[in-house]
Scaffold this active site. Sequence first.
Site, PDB file in Angstrom:
ATOM      1  N   CYS A   7       0.863  -1.166   0.000  1.00  0.00           N
ATOM      2  CA  CYS A   7       0.000   0.000   0.000  1.00  0.00           C
ATOM      3  C   CYS A   7       0.909   1.228   0.000  1.00  0.00           C
ATOM      4  O   CYS A   7       2.114   1.104  -0.147  1.00  0.00           O
ATOM      5  CB  CYS A   7      -0.906  -0.041   1.234  1.00  0.00           C
ATOM      6  SG  CYS A   7      -2.436   0.890   1.032  1.00  0.00           S
ATOM      7  N   THR A   8       0.336   2.375   0.218  1.00  0.00           N
ATOM      8  CA  THR A   8       1.155   3.570   0.271  1.00  0.00           C
ATOM      9  C   THR A   8       1.744   3.739   1.668  1.00  0.00           C
ATOM     10  O   THR A   8       2.952   3.724   1.848  1.00  0.00           O
ATOM     11  CB  THR A   8       0.329   4.813  -0.130  1.00  0.00           C
ATOM     12  OG1 THR A   8      -0.290   4.563  -1.388  1.00  0.00           O
ATOM     13  CG2 THR A   8       1.222   6.031  -0.256  1.00  0.00           C
ATOM     14  N   GLY A   9       0.891   3.855   2.686  1.00  0.00           N
ATOM     15  CA  GLY A   9       1.355   4.149   4.036  1.00  0.00           C
ATOM     16  C   GLY A   9       1.697   2.948   4.893  1.00  0.00           C
ATOM     17  O   GLY A   9       2.369   3.076   5.902  1.00  0.00           O
ATOM     18  N   ASN A  10       1.224   1.759   4.515  1.00  0.00           N
ATOM     19  CA  ASN A  10       1.439   0.531   5.296  1.00  0.00           C
ATOM     20  C   ASN A  10       1.056   0.722   6.762  1.00  0.00           C
ATOM     21  O   ASN A  10       1.734   0.268   7.663  1.00  0.00           O
ATOM     22  CB  ASN A  10       2.890   0.042   5.176  1.00  0.00           C
ATOM     23  CG  ASN A  10       3.110  -1.332   5.796  1.00  0.00           C
ATOM     24  OD1 ASN A  10       4.100  -1.572   6.458  1.00  0.00           O
ATOM     25  ND2 ASN A  10       2.181  -2.245   5.595  1.00  0.00           N
ATOM     26  N   SER A  11      -0.095   1.381   6.975  1.00  0.00           N
ATOM     27  CA  SER A  11      -0.525   1.593   8.352  1.00  0.00           C
ATOM     28  C   SER A  11      -1.913   1.034   8.636  1.00  0.00           C
ATOM     29  O   SER A  11      -2.258   0.823   9.787  1.00  0.00           O
ATOM     30  CB  SER A  11      -0.517   3.094   8.688  1.00  0.00           C
ATOM     31  OG  SER A  11      -1.498   3.768   7.918  1.00  0.00           O
ATOM     32  N   CYS A  12      -2.694   0.748   7.592  1.00  0.00           N
ATOM     33  CA  CYS A  12      -4.087   0.381   7.845  1.00  0.00           C
ATOM     34  C   CYS A  12      -4.543  -0.810   6.992  1.00  0.00           C
ATOM     35  O   CYS A  12      -4.551  -1.939   7.469  1.00  0.00           O
ATOM     36  CB  CYS A  12      -4.962   1.609   7.596  1.00  0.00           C
ATOM     37  SG  CYS A  12      -6.630   1.459   8.212  1.00  0.00           S
ATOM     38  N   ARG A  13      -4.909  -0.582   5.727  1.00  0.00           N
ATOM     39  CA  ARG A  13      -5.467  -1.656   4.897  1.00  0.00           C
ATOM     40  C   ARG A  13      -4.496  -2.809   4.698  1.00  0.00           C
ATOM     41  O   ARG A  13      -4.869  -3.969   4.835  1.00  0.00           O
ATOM     42  CB  ARG A  13      -5.901  -1.105   3.536  1.00  0.00           C
ATOM     43  CG  ARG A  13      -7.095  -0.176   3.645  1.00  0.00           C
ATOM     44  CD  ARG A  13      -7.248   0.653   2.417  1.00  0.00           C
ATOM     45  NE  ARG A  13      -6.111   1.583   2.330  1.00  0.00           N
ATOM     46  CZ  ARG A  13      -5.928   2.451   1.347  1.00  0.00           C
ATOM     47  NH1 ARG A  13      -6.792   2.497   0.349  1.00  0.00           N
ATOM     48  NH2 ARG A  13      -4.909   3.268   1.352  1.00  0.00           N
ATOM     49  N   SER A  14      -3.256  -2.501   4.356  1.00  0.00           N
ATOM     50  CA  SER A  14      -2.279  -3.578   4.131  1.00  0.00           C
ATOM     51  C   SER A  14      -2.014  -4.337   5.419  1.00  0.00           C
ATOM     52  O   SER A  14      -1.792  -5.552   5.408  1.00  0.00           O
ATOM     53  CB  SER A  14      -0.978  -3.019   3.550  1.00  0.00           C
ATOM     54  OG  SER A  14      -0.472  -1.962   4.332  1.00  0.00           O
ATOM     55  N   SER A  32       3.951  -7.041   4.866  1.00  0.00           N
ATOM     56  CA  SER A  32       3.296  -5.880   4.277  1.00  0.00           C
ATOM     57  C   SER A  32       4.273  -4.721   4.301  1.00  0.00           C
ATOM     58  O   SER A  32       5.172  -4.654   5.142  1.00  0.00           O
ATOM     59  CB  SER A  32       1.996  -5.528   5.012  1.00  0.00           C
ATOM     60  OG  SER A  32       2.234  -5.251   6.367  1.00  0.00           O
ATOM     61  N   THR A  60       4.864  -3.948  12.230  1.00  0.00           N
ATOM     62  CA  THR A  60       5.609  -2.718  11.999  1.00  0.00           C
ATOM     63  C   THR A  60       5.254  -2.193  10.615  1.00  0.00           C
ATOM     64  O   THR A  60       4.868  -2.954   9.727  1.00  0.00           O
ATOM     65  CB  THR A  60       7.132  -2.968  12.084  1.00  0.00           C
ATOM     66  OG1 THR A  60       7.480  -3.990  11.136  1.00  0.00           O
ATOM     67  CG2 THR A  60       7.538  -3.401  13.489  1.00  0.00           C
ATOM     68  N   ASP A  62       6.662  -0.911   7.379  1.00  0.00           N
ATOM     69  CA  ASP A  62       7.966  -1.006   6.725  1.00  0.00           C
ATOM     70  C   ASP A  62       7.944  -0.437   5.313  1.00  0.00           C
ATOM     71  O   ASP A  62       6.938  -0.530   4.615  1.00  0.00           O
ATOM     72  CB  ASP A  62       8.399  -2.473   6.641  1.00  0.00           C
ATOM     73  CG  ASP A  62       8.542  -3.121   8.010  1.00  0.00           C
ATOM     74  OD1 ASP A  62       8.999  -2.441   8.949  1.00  0.00           O
ATOM     75  OD2 ASP A  62       8.182  -4.306   8.141  1.00  0.00           O
ATOM     76  N   CYS A  79      -4.372  -0.444  -2.378  1.00  0.00           N
ATOM     77  CA  CYS A  79      -4.770   0.962  -2.385  1.00  0.00           C
ATOM     78  C   CYS A  79      -6.082   1.120  -3.145  1.00  0.00           C
ATOM     79  O   CYS A  79      -6.434   0.278  -3.969  1.00  0.00           O
ATOM     80  CB  CYS A  79      -3.676   1.828  -2.984  1.00  0.00           C
ATOM     81  SG  CYS A  79      -2.955   1.114  -4.452  1.00  0.00           S
ATOM     82  N   CYS A  86      -1.355   4.031  -6.878  1.00  0.00           N
ATOM     83  CA  CYS A  86      -1.028   2.693  -6.417  1.00  0.00           C
ATOM     84  C   CYS A  86       0.448   2.412  -6.679  1.00  0.00           C
ATOM     85  O   CYS A  86       0.942   2.678  -7.770  1.00  0.00           O
ATOM     86  CB  CYS A  86      -1.900   1.685  -7.151  1.00  0.00           C
ATOM     87  SG  CYS A  86      -2.436   0.358  -6.101  1.00  0.00           S
ATOM     88  N   ASP A 103      -9.854   3.819   1.973  1.00  0.00           N
ATOM     89  CA  ASP A 103      -8.966   4.063   3.107  1.00  0.00           C
ATOM     90  C   ASP A 103      -9.790   4.599   4.275  1.00  0.00           C
ATOM     91  O   ASP A 103     -10.232   5.746   4.236  1.00  0.00           O
ATOM     92  CB  ASP A 103      -7.877   5.067   2.722  1.00  0.00           C
ATOM     93  CG  ASP A 103      -6.841   5.256   3.807  1.00  0.00           C
ATOM     94  OD1 ASP A 103      -7.045   4.758   4.935  1.00  0.00           O
ATOM     95  OD2 ASP A 103      -5.826   5.907   3.528  1.00  0.00           O
TER      96      ASP A 103
END
Length: 141
Positions: A7-14, A32, A60, A62, A79, A86, A103
Amino acid sequence: MKILILCTGNSCRSQMAHGFLQSFDPSLSVYSAGTKASGKVNPKAIEVMYDAGIDISHHTSDSVDKYMNDEWDYVITVCGGAKESCPTFLGKVKNRLHIGFDDPSEATGTLEFIQSEYIRVRDEIKKIFYELYIDKIKGHE
């Protein structure tokens, strides 16, 4: 089998997809990453996943750079909307898939609405990744 969820931010969906896929089959090697990794997992994502019985608090956030030299069975981008670009993964990949999700961290409104968006997206991710696991991954390990 090695799977990278991107994903872009690797904080939520991924992170949610990572948690669900690993829960379906602990023998999978699931990772992820993000092209612009935020450095931390979204606290609301941790909360709604915990409510679904999955603890991602140890995950984490990454950078995709960490994984560029590895070989992957699947790279799956998650994304969603038109506001996002993406990421493209240029490493060695057998199967590339894109499965877009809204998101929930972009949701605005009441606390109840924002919470409901996290739950809605979490449940969509669970359903679609379970179907992916059954249809494509489980029989090909």
